[in-house]
Design a protein around this motif. Sequence first.
Motif, PDB file in Angstrom:
ATOM      1  N   GLN A 158      70.189   3.199  34.216  1.00 16.19           N
ATOM      2  CA  GLN A 158      70.297   4.635  34.450  1.00 16.19           C
ATOM      3  C   GLN A 158      71.432   5.240  33.638  1.00 16.19           C
ATOM      4  O   GLN A 158      71.326   6.382  33.170  1.00 16.19           O
ATOM      5  CB  GLN A 158      70.491   4.886  35.944  1.00 16.19           C
ATOM      6  CG  GLN A 158      69.285   4.456  36.773  1.00 16.19           C
ATOM      7  CD  GLN A 158      69.492   4.590  38.257  1.00 16.19           C
ATOM      8  OE1 GLN A 158      70.409   5.268  38.711  1.00 16.19           O
ATOM      9  NE2 GLN A 158      68.651   3.942  39.046  1.00 16.19           N
ATOM     10  N   ASN A 193      69.313   9.129  38.237  1.00 11.02           N
ATOM     11  CA  ASN A 193      68.992   8.356  39.438  1.00 11.02           C
ATOM     12  C   ASN A 193      68.104   9.153  40.387  1.00 11.02           C
ATOM     13  O   ASN A 193      67.117   8.635  40.922  1.00 11.02           O
ATOM     14  CB  ASN A 193      70.284   7.939  40.140  1.00 11.02           C
ATOM     15  CG  ASN A 193      70.038   7.217  41.449  1.00 11.02           C
ATOM     16  OD1 ASN A 193      70.020   7.819  42.511  1.00 11.02           O
ATOM     17  ND2 ASN A 193      69.839   5.911  41.366  1.00 11.02           N
ATOM     18  N   LYS A 194      68.420  10.421  40.593  1.00 11.30           N
ATOM     19  CA  LYS A 194      67.642  11.278  41.485  1.00 11.30           C
ATOM     20  C   LYS A 194      66.207  11.448  40.989  1.00 11.30           C
ATOM     21  O   LYS A 194      65.241  11.341  41.750  1.00 11.30           O
ATOM     22  CB  LYS A 194      68.330  12.639  41.600  1.00 11.30           C
ATOM     23  CG  LYS A 194      67.641  13.608  42.549  1.00 11.30           C
ATOM     24  CD  LYS A 194      68.421  14.909  42.632  1.00 11.30           C
ATOM     25  CE  LYS A 194      67.733  15.900  43.561  1.00 11.30           C
ATOM     26  NZ  LYS A 194      68.498  17.192  43.647  1.00 11.30           N
ATOM     27  N   LYS A 199      64.130   8.137  41.290  1.00 13.75           N
ATOM     28  CA  LYS A 199      63.703   7.901  42.665  1.00 13.75           C
ATOM     29  C   LYS A 199      62.488   8.756  43.008  1.00 13.75           C
ATOM     30  O   LYS A 199      61.568   8.305  43.706  1.00 13.75           O
ATOM     31  CB  LYS A 199      64.854   8.186  43.628  1.00 13.75           C
ATOM     32  CG  LYS A 199      65.935   7.105  43.636  1.00 13.75           C
ATOM     33  CD  LYS A 199      67.020   7.418  44.655  1.00 13.75           C
ATOM     34  CE  LYS A 199      68.050   6.292  44.697  1.00 13.75           C
ATOM     35  NZ  LYS A 199      69.145   6.590  45.667  1.00 13.75           N
ATOM     36  N   LYS A 200      62.465   9.988  42.513  1.00 17.53           N
ATOM     37  CA  LYS A 200      61.306  10.859  42.751  1.00 17.53           C
ATOM     38  C   LYS A 200      60.059  10.305  42.052  1.00 17.53           C
ATOM     39  O   LYS A 200      58.963  10.331  42.619  1.00 17.53           O
ATOM     40  CB  LYS A 200      61.609  12.272  42.260  1.00 17.53           C
ATOM     41  CG  LYS A 200      62.557  13.061  43.149  1.00 17.53           C
ATOM     42  CD  LYS A 200      62.669  14.498  42.677  1.00 17.53           C
ATOM     43  CE  LYS A 200      63.524  15.324  43.621  1.00 17.53           C
ATOM     44  NZ  LYS A 200      63.609  16.745  43.186  1.00 17.53           N
ATOM     45  N   GLU A 253      59.508   7.195  41.395  1.00 20.22           N
ATOM     46  CA  GLU A 253      59.091   5.999  42.128  1.00 20.22           C
ATOM     47  C   GLU A 253      58.388   6.381  43.425  1.00 20.22           C
ATOM     48  O   GLU A 253      57.376   5.777  43.795  1.00 20.22           O
ATOM     49  CB  GLU A 253      60.302   5.110  42.400  1.00 20.22           C
ATOM     50  CG  GLU A 253      59.929   3.757  42.977  1.00 20.22           C
ATOM     51  CD  GLU A 253      61.103   2.798  43.014  1.00 20.22           C
ATOM     52  OE1 GLU A 253      60.911   1.602  42.744  1.00 20.22           O
ATOM     53  OE2 GLU A 253      62.235   3.247  43.313  1.00 20.22           O
ATOM     54  N   GLN A 254      58.914   7.377  44.129  1.00 20.43           N
ATOM     55  CA  GLN A 254      58.282   7.822  45.373  1.00 20.43           C
ATOM     56  C   GLN A 254      56.888   8.390  45.119  1.00 20.43           C
ATOM     57  O   GLN A 254      55.990   8.264  45.958  1.00 20.43           O
ATOM     58  CB  GLN A 254      59.168   8.872  46.042  1.00 20.43           C
ATOM     59  CG  GLN A 254      60.456   8.303  46.624  1.00 20.43           C
ATOM     60  CD  GLN A 254      61.454   9.374  47.019  1.00 20.43           C
ATOM     61  OE1 GLN A 254      61.199  10.575  46.860  1.00 20.43           O
ATOM     62  NE2 GLN A 254      62.599   8.953  47.531  1.00 20.43           N
TER      63      GLN A 254
END
Length: 249
Positions: A196, A211-212, A215-216, A218-219
């Motif tokens: 990252q 990072n934020k 994560k989105k 990946e979700q």
Amino acid sequence: MTADSTVNQVTVSQSDGDRHAALLQRNRWFRDLPADCISEMVSMARLRRLEDGQRLHARGDLPDGLYGVSTGAMRISNTGADGREALLTVLSPGNWFGEISLFDGLPRTHDAHAMGVTELLLIPRTGFQQLLERRPELYPHFMRLLCRRLRQSFNMMEDSALLPLPARLAKRLLMHAQYYGDVALGNERLSIQLSQEVLGLMLNSSRQSINKLLKKLEQAGWIRIHYSQITILDEEALTRLANGTDHLA
């Protein structure tokens, strides 16, 4: 002054020949070349081993050839007068660099440092030029690939000026997977090795912002993250995000 003198260099052994031929064929630069050309490049190649953080060459150094990453990784970057680093890319095993200076003979355009203990395969510029002199029919093959790299550079400059960060991140992941990624074992999904922090430097953004967004992604089920490895699960969705026809929730 170049740091090349500090880099350990050894001759490629016969037993390593097949492994390094596979390294050449793994990359789009070489996979379509005749088998005898691959064999000749392997025969002229040299191995270079670097320690973590060791510099291979600096911007402005004279070129010595084309490098392929066999193990480890290479960080390609430049540093401004204020000490800030502009990171172009991180090259993992199977990737090659140094093609600009290979052809025009002018000084290196970027710094190159090892990330971890790294082994490189060097194809000397003199030997490569002699091969092209004997086989001029190879020129169109390499010129097309150089033009492709040039188009890629222009696209990256345009993206930096016009695209929002989520689209730039998606486009960089797709580009890195296309040019530098490996197919994950057991399936056809592309995996890339990028931290990252490195992505933040590439996109002129903070690690926290990257990072934020990751994560989105990946979700949403578009990527899978495992330490510094990112596997692309939904290439079409990332492409829509990169093109501005889809958005993250």
